[in-house]
Motif scaffolding. Structure first.
Motif, PDB file in Angstrom:
ATOM      1  N   SER A 447       0.714  -1.078  -0.415  1.00  0.00           N
ATOM      2  CA  SER A 447       0.134  -0.164   0.218  1.00  0.00           C
ATOM      3  C   SER A 447       0.562   1.298  -0.265  1.00  0.00           C
ATOM      4  N   ARG A 448       0.758   2.362   0.172  1.00  0.00           N
ATOM      5  CA  ARG A 448       0.972   3.516   0.255  1.00  0.00           C
ATOM      6  C   ARG A 448       2.134   3.612   1.129  1.00  0.00           C
ATOM      7  N   VAL A 449       3.847   3.956   0.443  1.00  0.00           N
ATOM      8  CA  VAL A 449       5.027   3.969   1.214  1.00  0.00           C
ATOM      9  C   VAL A 449       5.224   5.782   2.353  1.00  0.00           C
ATOM     10  N   GLU A 450       5.402   5.181   2.883  1.00  0.00           N
ATOM     11  CA  GLU A 450       6.012   5.983   4.663  1.00  0.00           C
ATOM     12  C   GLU A 450       7.305   6.472   4.622  1.00  0.00           C
ATOM     13  N   TYR A 451       8.006   7.221   3.937  1.00  0.00           N
ATOM     14  CA  TYR A 451       9.102   7.117   3.816  1.00  0.00           C
ATOM     15  C   TYR A 451       9.605   8.299   5.229  1.00  0.00           C
ATOM     16  N   ILE A 452      10.166   8.088   6.941  1.00  0.00           N
ATOM     17  CA  ILE A 452      10.743   8.236   7.199  1.00  0.00           C
ATOM     18  C   ILE A 452      11.956   9.055   7.992  1.00  0.00           C
ATOM     19  N   VAL A 453      12.232  10.028   8.149  1.00  0.00           N
ATOM     20  CA  VAL A 453      13.228  10.612   7.897  1.00  0.00           C
ATOM     21  C   VAL A 453      14.525   9.846   8.398  1.00  0.00           C
ATOM     22  N   ALA A 454      15.426   9.242   7.629  1.00  0.00           N
ATOM     23  CA  ALA A 454      17.265   8.942   8.261  1.00  0.00           C
ATOM     24  C   ALA A 454      16.250   7.675   9.599  1.00  0.00           C
ATOM     25  N   HIS A 455      15.446   6.869   9.200  1.00  0.00           N
ATOM     26  CA  HIS A 455      14.781   6.046  10.257  1.00  0.00           C
ATOM     27  C   HIS A 455      14.792   4.588   9.115  1.00  0.00           C
ATOM     28  N   VAL A 466       5.313  -3.911   6.606  1.00  0.00           N
ATOM     29  CA  VAL A 466       6.378  -3.503   6.940  1.00  0.00           C
ATOM     30  C   VAL A 466       7.350  -2.804   7.054  1.00  0.00           C
ATOM     31  N   VAL A 467       8.195  -3.080   7.488  1.00  0.00           N
ATOM     32  CA  VAL A 467       8.934  -2.094   7.627  1.00  0.00           C
ATOM     33  C   VAL A 467      10.805  -2.085   7.536  1.00  0.00           C
ATOM     34  N   ILE A 468      11.039  -1.003   6.429  1.00  0.00           N
ATOM     35  CA  ILE A 468      12.662  -1.714   6.705  1.00  0.00           C
ATOM     36  C   ILE A 468      14.072  -0.014   7.142  1.00  0.00           C
ATOM     37  N   GLY A 469      14.752  -0.529   7.378  1.00  0.00           N
ATOM     38  CA  GLY A 469      15.685   0.337   7.946  1.00  0.00           C
ATOM     39  C   GLY A 469      16.713   0.305   9.177  1.00  0.00           C
ATOM     40  N   SER A 470      17.097   1.669   9.917  1.00  0.00           N
ATOM     41  CA  SER A 470      18.353   1.265  11.013  1.00  0.00           C
ATOM     42  C   SER A 470      17.228   0.414  11.886  1.00  0.00           C
ATOM     43  N   TYR A 471      18.259   0.152  12.799  1.00  0.00           N
ATOM     44  CA  TYR A 471      18.031  -1.086  13.929  1.00  0.00           C
ATOM     45  C   TYR A 471      17.233   0.049  14.656  1.00  0.00           C
ATOM     46  N   GLU A 476      13.048   0.403  17.794  1.00  0.00           N
ATOM     47  CA  GLU A 476      13.088   1.314  19.313  1.00  0.00           C
ATOM     48  C   GLU A 476      11.846   1.529  18.657  1.00  0.00           C
ATOM     49  N   ASP A 477      11.540   2.538  17.428  1.00  0.00           N
ATOM     50  CA  ASP A 477      10.563   3.158  16.858  1.00  0.00           C
ATOM     51  C   ASP A 477       9.179   1.722  16.714  1.00  0.00           C
ATOM     52  N   GLU A 478       9.794   1.479  16.300  1.00  0.00           N
ATOM     53  CA  GLU A 478       8.130   0.236  15.357  1.00  0.00           C
ATOM     54  C   GLU A 478       8.457  -0.588  16.118  1.00  0.00           C
ATOM     55  N   GLN A 479       9.415  -1.693  17.395  1.00  0.00           N
ATOM     56  CA  GLN A 479       9.006  -2.081  18.743  1.00  0.00           C
ATOM     57  C   GLN A 479       8.916  -4.051  17.891  1.00  0.00           C
ATOM     58  N   ASN A 496      31.926  -6.635   9.246  1.00  0.00           N
ATOM     59  CA  ASN A 496      32.637  -4.862   8.904  1.00  0.00           C
ATOM     60  C   ASN A 496      31.163  -4.685   8.293  1.00  0.00           C
ATOM     61  N   TYR A 497      30.036  -5.063   8.101  1.00  0.00           N
ATOM     62  CA  TYR A 497      29.183  -4.306   7.280  1.00  0.00           C
ATOM     63  C   TYR A 497      28.470  -3.233   8.164  1.00  0.00           C
ATOM     64  N   SER A 498      27.515  -2.206   7.316  1.00  0.00           N
ATOM     65  CA  SER A 498      26.366  -1.451   7.449  1.00  0.00           C
ATOM     66  C   SER A 498      24.709  -2.454   7.591  1.00  0.00           C
ATOM     67  N   TYR A 499      24.064  -2.411   7.899  1.00  0.00           N
ATOM     68  CA  TYR A 499      22.880  -3.183   8.493  1.00  0.00           C
ATOM     69  C   TYR A 499      21.506  -2.660   8.005  1.00  0.00           C
ATOM     70  N   LEU A 500      20.457  -3.374   7.139  1.00  0.00           N
ATOM     71  CA  LEU A 500      19.014  -2.875   6.839  1.00  0.00           C
ATOM     72  C   LEU A 500      18.608  -3.658   7.658  1.00  0.00           C
ATOM     73  N   HIS A 501      17.433  -3.685   8.200  1.00  0.00           N
ATOM     74  CA  HIS A 501      16.840  -4.416   8.941  1.00  0.00           C
ATOM     75  C   HIS A 501      15.241  -4.062   8.359  1.00  0.00           C
ATOM     76  N   LEU A 502      15.371  -5.011   7.928  1.00  0.00           N
ATOM     77  CA  LEU A 502      13.091  -5.704   7.012  1.00  0.00           C
ATOM     78  C   LEU A 502      12.905  -6.982   8.426  1.00  0.00           C
ATOM     79  N   ALA A 503      11.243  -5.866   8.867  1.00  0.00           N
ATOM     80  CA  ALA A 503      11.070  -7.058   9.155  1.00  0.00           C
ATOM     81  C   ALA A 503       9.295  -6.996   9.101  1.00  0.00           C
ATOM     82  N   VAL A 504       8.459  -7.670   9.020  1.00  0.00           N
ATOM     83  CA  VAL A 504       6.849  -8.438   8.503  1.00  0.00           C
ATOM     84  C   VAL A 504       6.613  -8.955  10.111  1.00  0.00           C
TER      85      VAL A 504
END
Length: 693
Positions: A447-455, A466-471, A476-479, A496-504
């Motif tokens: 559905s409509r995608v919501e962008y939360i700046v820097a998150h 479904v959320v994707i972004g920082s730890y 913390e924000d999405e619990q 050695n990597y940066s991470y994108l976390h995807l939760a469903v």
């Protein structure tokens, strides 16, 4: 294309295309096509004669064969702009300059003295009218001085001196106009839109199409952080639009259904569906030119001081003329002061120096939106770098995908790409590229995608959020939670990597490991900036402390800050400014926009988010960070040139006045030397700083 060889020597060819002449646009296209041929180091086209000079390496036969294969339909490589505007402008002003010189010297040869005198009087009317108009406004400016000098020369029947004064003034005006228009044209062209794709709304949904395919009254979808590529009326949605580049407004403007939006503005919050009214940015170029010409951003502090000082010296020049006549009763000596004024050179040379520096920066793929930003770069002592896409490579890659709860790698990558493609950023682009590389085709299932700046990004697929972004965002924000029994897998993720976390549905589904290697030139650039006088180099990133510490140690910055939010970057910039520092902020993402606005100079990387480029004061190419060092050198040398111009103008003209008062120089000689020196310093101000310093 058919051609004949006119001249050749080792590594150089001069050829003639078999036609009378070339259009300005075609000449630019051919220059770009020739320069792009293998083995060709550079090429120059002469549109009037349809000639080309080509410098090459390698075999002569190979070069001739490649040139012969050029067809009428060949166009420049992608990304190369060729529209002939600069070439046409150069030709126009070259003709004007030649015509003015031919008329001036021709009338001396062919016209009798009476006719020359009448011509001079008629020409003088324009300068005298200007002076009278300034006087009527109750001001004493350089136009009054010019009018007085011309009038007194005519009253003394010294028509040759009056003619020479007006000729040199006219040449100076032409040169100033040419340099200004050329710099503005180059700058506006570089600021023209570079949007190639857009989301088109159809009855079946949304499709990603070339912007050139969009017709009037088509509907397009613009998401947060993206630039609006075409003029139109909002048909659906609500957004906060940053339109500072078009209207000068310092705060975003709310746009709702029925509002008109402009090409080149950017969405800071929200999403819009726009009914297109102007295709392919129809009037964007003209509006940018007008914006630049009217903007006070083009004026540096030193330019303003030069103009103020120039006008302030006019009464002193007039007063000195009167005082000299009262003391000596010698009209010739008094006129020697009137023939020499400081203001002409000050008003002409300083803007030319600044505009020429902006033009030179453009040659190095650096877009500067105003002279005051070059001055600020020269004065800066602190640079704040965003890490991702700035100190690190502009194209990070997906190194690994760690899944949880039996989710498949490709399924999770497909979902991530589906979300990230709406918000182009270097990390988002890496996810999309990996999806393409694996041949994963996806439909718009969310559905409509919501962008939360820097998150991160949030949406719904079916009933699941479904959320994707920082730890911080995901846990913390999405619990969201880590699935039971898989805590150890999460704790032992590669370090050695940066991470994108995807939760469903509130549970971690995948961690996308992003490899973001340091730019090869980053360490050398940091060292060079330290050597150029930058006292404090800071790196700020949303990455973890571990990743930030490793990159900071590797690149050699003075300070680093990890897990920062956009407001943290902006707050740091404000704190440094409050401490008396001049701050440059360099970034490429939506989350860098607040800090770019807060800094004395905001510098965006050209392949970063469109809103960052729109807000930034300077844009550099994404290819090479060494352009920062080039920018610093241009800025420093510009300030040095302006200082040298000040010293020369004051000392040389003061010397002319003293020699005139002493009776050593006649007024005619003083006028000639003064105008010649003004012309010389103006021409020098137009030369490249990096080649002459």
């Amino acid at each position: 294309m058919k051609f004949v060889i006119k001249h050749e020597m080792r590594g150089r060819l001069r050829i003639h295309f078999c036609r009378k002449r070339l259009t300005f646009t075609r000449a630019d296209e051919l220059a770009a096509v020739l320069a792009g041929l293998p083995g060709v180091s550079s090429a120059k086209i002469y549109e009037r004669t349809a000639d080309a000079v080509i410098w090459y390496s390698g075999g002569r036969r190979d070069i001739l064969e490649r040139i012969s294969r050029i067809s009428e339909q060949d166009v420049p490589p992608a990304g190369v702009i060729a529209d002939g505007r600069t070439r046409e402008l150069n030709a126009e002003f070259k003709e004007k300059l030649i015509c003015r010189a031919l008329i001036h010297f021709g009338k001396k040869i062919f016209l009798p003295s009476v006719a020359r005198a009448a011509w001079t009087v008629l020409t003088a009317v324009r300068y005298i009218r200007r002076g009278l108009q300034v006087l009527r406004r109750g001001r004493l400016e350089v136009e009054v001085l010019d009018a007085t000098a011309v009038t007194v020369s005519i009253l003394r029947a010294d028509f040759d001196t009056a003619s020479s004064i007006m000729f040199l003034l006219g040449v100076g005006e032409l040169l100033e106009e040419w340099t200004h228009k050329k710099s503005v044209s180059d700058l506006a062209h570089s600021m023209s839109l570079n949007v190639t794709k857009v989301w088109k709304k159809t009855d079946e949904g949304e499709s990603f199409v070339d912007v050139g395919e969009i017709q009037k009254d088509d509907r397009i979808i613009i998401h947060v952080g993206n630039m609006i590529p075409l003029d139109g009326i909002v048909s659906d949605g609500e957004a906060m639009v940053n339109q500072a580049s078009m209207t000068g407004e310092s705060v975003p403007v709310r746009k709702t259904v029925g509002s008109y939006v402009y090409a080149g503005t950017a969405i800071e919050e929200g999403k819009l569906c726009i009914q297109v009214k102007q295709t392919v940015g129809a009037t964007r170029y003209e509006r940018v030119v007008r914006m630049i010409e009217e903007s006070e951003k083009l004026k540096s502090t030193l330019e303003g001081k030069a103009a103020t000082l120039a006008d302030a010296l006019v009464p002193w020049s007039l007063g000195g003329t009167l005082l000299t006549w009262l003391i000596t009763r010698n009209t010739t000596r008094a006129l020697s002061i009137l023939m020499v004024d400081f203001s002409c050179a000050l008003k002409l040379a300083m803007p030319l120096a600044v505009l020429s520096a902006i033009r030179e920066a453009q040659l190095h793929h650096i877009t500067v939106k105003g002279g005051k930003f070059l001055e600020a770069v020269a004065d800066a002592d602190t640079i704040v770098f965003d890490k991702t896409g700035t100190l690190t490579k502009a194209q990070p890659e997906v190194a690994q995908i760690v899944t949880f709860e039996q989710w498949e790698e490709n399924d999770m990558l497909r979902v991530a790409a589906c979300l990230e493609e709406h918000f182009p950023h270097s990390v988002a682009n890496a996810v999309v590229r990996e999806s393409v590389r694996r041949g994963l085709v996806h439909e718009e299932m969310h559905s409509r995608v919501e962008y939360i700046v820097a998150h991160g990004i949030a949406t719904y697929i079916g009933e699941d959020r479904v959320v994707i972004g920082s730890y911080h965002f995901v846990f913390e924000d999405e619990q969201c939670v880590i699935p039971e029994g898989e805590e150890e897998k999460f704790r032992t993720l590669p370090e050695n990597y940066s991470y994108l976390h995807l939760a469903v549905g509130g549970r971690l589904a995948a961690v996308i490991c992003i490899e973001d290697p340091l730019r090869e030139e980053a360490c050398a650039v940091i060292e060079a900036l330290h050597g150029a006088g930058i006292a404090k180099l800071v790196m700020m990133t949303g990455d973890s402390e571990r990743t930030a510490r490793a990159i900071a140690a590797q690149v050699g910055v003075d300070e680093y800050y990890s897990e920062v939010l956009p407001e943290d970057k902006a707050a740091f910039v404000e704190k440094e400014k409050a401490a008396g520092r001049r701050v440059i902020m360099i970034g490429d993402g939506i989350n860098d926009s607040p800090a770019l606005s807060a800094a004395d100079v905001g510098i965006a990387v050209s392949e970063g988010a469109e809103i960052a480029r729109e807000i930034a004061d300077i844009t550099i190419s994404a290819d090479d960070l060494r352009e920062l060092v080039t920018l610093k050198r241009i800025s420093d040398r510009l300030m040095g040139r302006i200082g040298a111009n000040y010293r020369f103008v004051i000392s040389f003209n003061l010397m002319l006045i003293l020699l005139g008062v002493a009776g050593i120089l006649t007024p005619s000689a003083s006028a000639l030397l003064h105008n010649t020196s003004t012309l010389a310093i103006s021409l020098r101000s137009m030369t490249n700083l990096l080649e002459t310093a």
